[in-house]
Each structure stands twice: as structure tokens, then as C-alpha cells.
Design a protein around this motif. Structure first.
Motif, PDB file in Angstrom:
ATOM      1  N   MET A  42      16.474   6.544 -61.801  1.00  0.00           N
ATOM      2  CA  MET A  42      15.172   7.180 -61.593  1.00  0.00           C
ATOM      3  C   MET A  42      14.278   6.942 -62.812  1.00  0.00           C
ATOM      4  N   ASP A  43      14.872   6.921 -64.012  1.00  0.00           N
ATOM      5  CA  ASP A  43      14.095   6.647 -65.230  1.00  0.00           C
ATOM      6  C   ASP A  43      13.443   5.269 -65.160  1.00  0.00           C
ATOM      7  N   GLU A  44      14.215   4.254 -64.742  1.00  0.00           N
ATOM      8  CA  GLU A  44      13.680   2.895 -64.641  1.00  0.00           C
ATOM      9  C   GLU A  44      12.553   2.823 -63.615  1.00  0.00           C
ATOM     10  N   ILE A  45      12.748   3.500 -62.489  1.00  0.00           N
ATOM     11  CA  ILE A  45      11.734   3.472 -61.429  1.00  0.00           C
ATOM     12  C   ILE A  45      10.450   4.150 -61.903  1.00  0.00           C
ATOM     13  N   ALA A  46      10.597   5.311 -62.545  1.00  0.00           N
ATOM     14  CA  ALA A  46       9.422   6.031 -63.049  1.00  0.00           C
ATOM     15  C   ALA A  46       8.663   5.175 -64.061  1.00  0.00           C
ATOM     16  N   ALA A  47       9.389   4.542 -64.970  1.00  0.00           N
ATOM     17  CA  ALA A  47       8.746   3.708 -65.988  1.00  0.00           C
ATOM     18  C   ALA A  47       8.019   2.530 -65.343  1.00  0.00           C
ATOM     19  N   ALA A  48       8.661   1.880 -64.384  1.00  0.00           N
ATOM     20  CA  ALA A  48       8.041   0.727 -63.722  1.00  0.00           C
ATOM     21  C   ALA A  48       6.810   1.133 -62.914  1.00  0.00           C
ATOM     22  N   ALA A  49       6.826   2.358 -62.392  1.00  0.00           N
ATOM     23  CA  ALA A  49       5.692   2.834 -61.590  1.00  0.00           C
ATOM     24  C   ALA A  49       4.588   3.432 -62.443  1.00  0.00           C
ATOM     25  N   GLY A  50       4.897   3.692 -63.728  1.00  0.00           N
ATOM     26  CA  GLY A  50       3.903   4.291 -64.615  1.00  0.00           C
ATOM     27  C   GLY A  50       3.670   5.768 -64.349  1.00  0.00           C
ATOM     28  N   VAL A  51       4.721   6.459 -63.888  1.00  0.00           N
ATOM     29  CA  VAL A  51       4.613   7.898 -63.640  1.00  0.00           C
ATOM     30  C   VAL A  51       5.737   8.608 -64.383  1.00  0.00           C
ATOM     31  N   GLY A  52       5.614   9.923 -64.505  1.00  0.00           N
ATOM     32  CA  GLY A  52       6.675  10.705 -65.125  1.00  0.00           C
ATOM     33  C   GLY A  52       7.846  10.873 -64.179  1.00  0.00           C
ATOM     34  N   LYS A  53       9.033  11.026 -64.748  1.00  0.00           N
ATOM     35  CA  LYS A  53      10.239  11.189 -63.930  1.00  0.00           C
ATOM     36  C   LYS A  53      10.124  12.423 -63.026  1.00  0.00           C
ATOM     37  N   GLY A  54       9.454  13.461 -63.525  1.00  0.00           N
ATOM     38  CA  GLY A  54       9.279  14.675 -62.730  1.00  0.00           C
ATOM     39  C   GLY A  54       8.519  14.421 -61.443  1.00  0.00           C
ATOM     40  N   THR A  55       7.589  13.464 -61.481  1.00  0.00           N
ATOM     41  CA  THR A  55       6.818  13.114 -60.286  1.00  0.00           C
ATOM     42  C   THR A  55       7.751  12.612 -59.186  1.00  0.00           C
ATOM     43  N   LEU A  56       8.744  11.810 -59.570  1.00  0.00           N
ATOM     44  CA  LEU A  56       9.692  11.296 -58.587  1.00  0.00           C
ATOM     45  C   LEU A  56      10.456  12.429 -57.929  1.00  0.00           C
ATOM     46  N   PHE A  57      10.949  13.351 -58.735  1.00  0.00           N
ATOM     47  CA  PHE A  57      11.751  14.439 -58.185  1.00  0.00           C
ATOM     48  C   PHE A  57      10.902  15.399 -57.355  1.00  0.00           C
ATOM     49  N   ARG A  58       9.671  15.656 -57.777  1.00  0.00           N
ATOM     50  CA  ARG A  58       8.795  16.532 -56.988  1.00  0.00           C
ATOM     51  C   ARG A  58       8.462  15.888 -55.645  1.00  0.00           C
ATOM     52  N   ALA A  64      18.439   9.732 -53.456  1.00  0.00           N
ATOM     53  CA  ALA A  64      18.651   9.436 -52.036  1.00  0.00           C
ATOM     54  C   ALA A  64      17.347   9.578 -51.255  1.00  0.00           C
ATOM     55  N   GLY A  65      16.554  10.608 -51.575  1.00  0.00           N
ATOM     56  CA  GLY A  65      15.276  10.798 -50.903  1.00  0.00           C
ATOM     57  C   GLY A  65      14.308   9.667 -51.194  1.00  0.00           C
ATOM     58  N   LEU A  66      14.316   9.185 -52.429  1.00  0.00           N
ATOM     59  CA  LEU A  66      13.460   8.069 -52.803  1.00  0.00           C
ATOM     60  C   LEU A  66      13.880   6.799 -52.071  1.00  0.00           C
ATOM     61  N   ILE A  67      15.178   6.522 -52.051  1.00  0.00           N
ATOM     62  CA  ILE A  67      15.666   5.329 -51.350  1.00  0.00           C
ATOM     63  C   ILE A  67      15.313   5.400 -49.867  1.00  0.00           C
ATOM     64  N   SER A  68      15.473   6.571 -49.268  1.00  0.00           N
ATOM     65  CA  SER A  68      15.118   6.737 -47.848  1.00  0.00           C
ATOM     66  C   SER A  68      13.637   6.451 -47.613  1.00  0.00           C
ATOM     67  N   ALA A  69      12.789   6.883 -48.541  1.00  0.00           N
ATOM     68  CA  ALA A  69      11.348   6.640 -48.407  1.00  0.00           C
ATOM     69  C   ALA A  69      11.029   5.153 -48.528  1.00  0.00           C
ATOM     70  N   VAL A  70      11.717   4.448 -49.423  1.00  0.00           N
ATOM     71  CA  VAL A  70      11.498   3.001 -49.564  1.00  0.00           C
ATOM     72  C   VAL A  70      11.923   2.290 -48.278  1.00  0.00           C
ATOM     73  N   ILE A  71      13.086   2.670 -47.753  1.00  0.00           N
ATOM     74  CA  ILE A  71      13.563   2.056 -46.504  1.00  0.00           C
ATOM     75  C   ILE A  71      12.579   2.320 -45.376  1.00  0.00           C
TER      76      ILE A  71
END
Length: 197
Positions: A42-58, A64-71
């Protein structure tokens, strides 16, 4: 005052949408490029997206939720195309079963790192994933229309088992099987399962 609040909400919604798209694109690219998609953090994804890690979790809850959204974002155009083809096609159910499985296999081949990550994302069961349910429902519906298929529900599960992402990745990446050969092998296998009918 109301206009300023409304404008602020629109800007926030636009920012949230941009962040969501940036996260999905970053995650998709990282999974596609990784030789070990299970280790993409999640740290790598947040950094690559230019957002905070908390944004991903919120936004996505967990990995798993993030992967499901990408799929889901990758599958949406495919789902639309499959629905259109089924509505327009006058082809028999057997042909539609073959086409559905071939479409699913091509998606798994093209997205094998992402799909492998999904299978290892800590979900309680890959069979509970929304995308699996969609493929299974589509396949079961066509199988139920075929004479001689005694249990369309089980047969759909059994045929989809031949498309597990870890198997596809093993055959293509570890054993060097050409995608076209894999597609031909799947078609032959499906024909043998469905029998002469």
C-alpha cells in the motif's frame, strides 16, 4: 454562503475522483510490472499515486478492497462488451460458453499479475470475489440452456477452476506456454467436458 459550500463540495468531489483514478492507475501499473505482485505494498501504491497512505485505507478499506476496485475498473469495459455480444448474438449456448471462457482466459493472461495478487489478497475465499461471481453467473446461465448438462452450477465452477490466475501464471510465465496454445488447450478441454451434445 450556500454557494461557497456547494463549490467547495464540488471541488472536494473532483479531487476525490482524481485521487481514486490516480490510485487505480498506479496500482494497476505496479501490479503489471511486478515479478512478485503479492509483495506490492500500500505504501508503494500511495507513493506512486501521489496520495497519503491514509487516503487508500479510507477509500478502499484494505489491500483486498483496492485490488477488487482495480479489477472492477479493468473488467467494466469487458463486461459491457460481453453483455452486448450476448444480447446481439444468435449463437447457441455451447458457443457462448466457449466464448465466455476464452474471454475470461484472455483477461487472466493479460492481467495475470493483478489476478494473482487478488487470489493472495487475504480474502476468505476467491469464490466470494465479486468478479468471480459475475463470471460464474454468466457461465451458469449459458450452461443451464444446454441439453445434457446435469448441474450447470457445479459445471461452471469446475470450468472456471481451469482458469485460476496462479495456474495461468504458472503455465505462461514458468512453463513458457504460448497464450494461443493455452487458449486452444482450454477450448479442447471444454469440448471434452461438454461432450458431443
Amino acid at each position: 454562503m450556500a454557494q461557497r459550500t456547494e463549490r467547495t463540495e464540488r471541488v472536494e468531489r473532483a479531487d476525490a475522483l482524481r485521487n481514486r483514478e490516480a490510485v487505480l492507475a498506479a496500482a494497476d501499473a505496479l501490479f503489471a510490472a511486478s515479478s512478485s505482485p503479492q509483495s506490492v505494498s500500500m505504501d508503494e501504491i500511495a507513493a506512486a499515486a501521489g496520495v497519503g497512505k491514509g487516503t487508500l485505507f479510507r477509500r478502499f478499506g484494505d489491500r483486498a478492497g483496492l485490488i477488487s476496485a482495480v479489477i472492477a475498473s479493468r473488467l467494466e469495459p469487458l463486461r459491457h462488451a460481453v453483455r452486448e455480444a450476448q444480447e446481439a448474438a444468435g449463437s447457441p449456448p455451447r458457443q457462448r460458453v466457449l466464448e465466455l471462457l476464452d474471454t475470461s482466459l484472455r483477461f487472466k493472461i493479460e492481467n495475470r499479475n493483478l489476478m494473482s495478487a487478488a487470489e493472495h489478497a487475504g480474502l476468505s475465499s476467491p469464490y466470494r470475489a465479486e468478479h468471480y461471481g459475475w463470471w460464474h453467473d454468466m457461465l451458469r446461465t449459458e450452461l443451464a440452456r444446454m441439453p445434457g448438462v446435469a448441474d450447470a452450477d457445479f459445471t461452471a465452477h469446475a470450468l472456471l477452476a481451469a482458469l485460476r490466475a496462479d495456474l495461468v501464471a504458472h503455465l505462461v510465465d514458468d512453463q513458457g506456454m504460448e497464450p494461443d496454445r493455452l487458449r486452444s488447450s482450454l477450448a479442447a478441454y471444454v469440448e471434452s467436458v461438454l461432450g458431443a451434445g
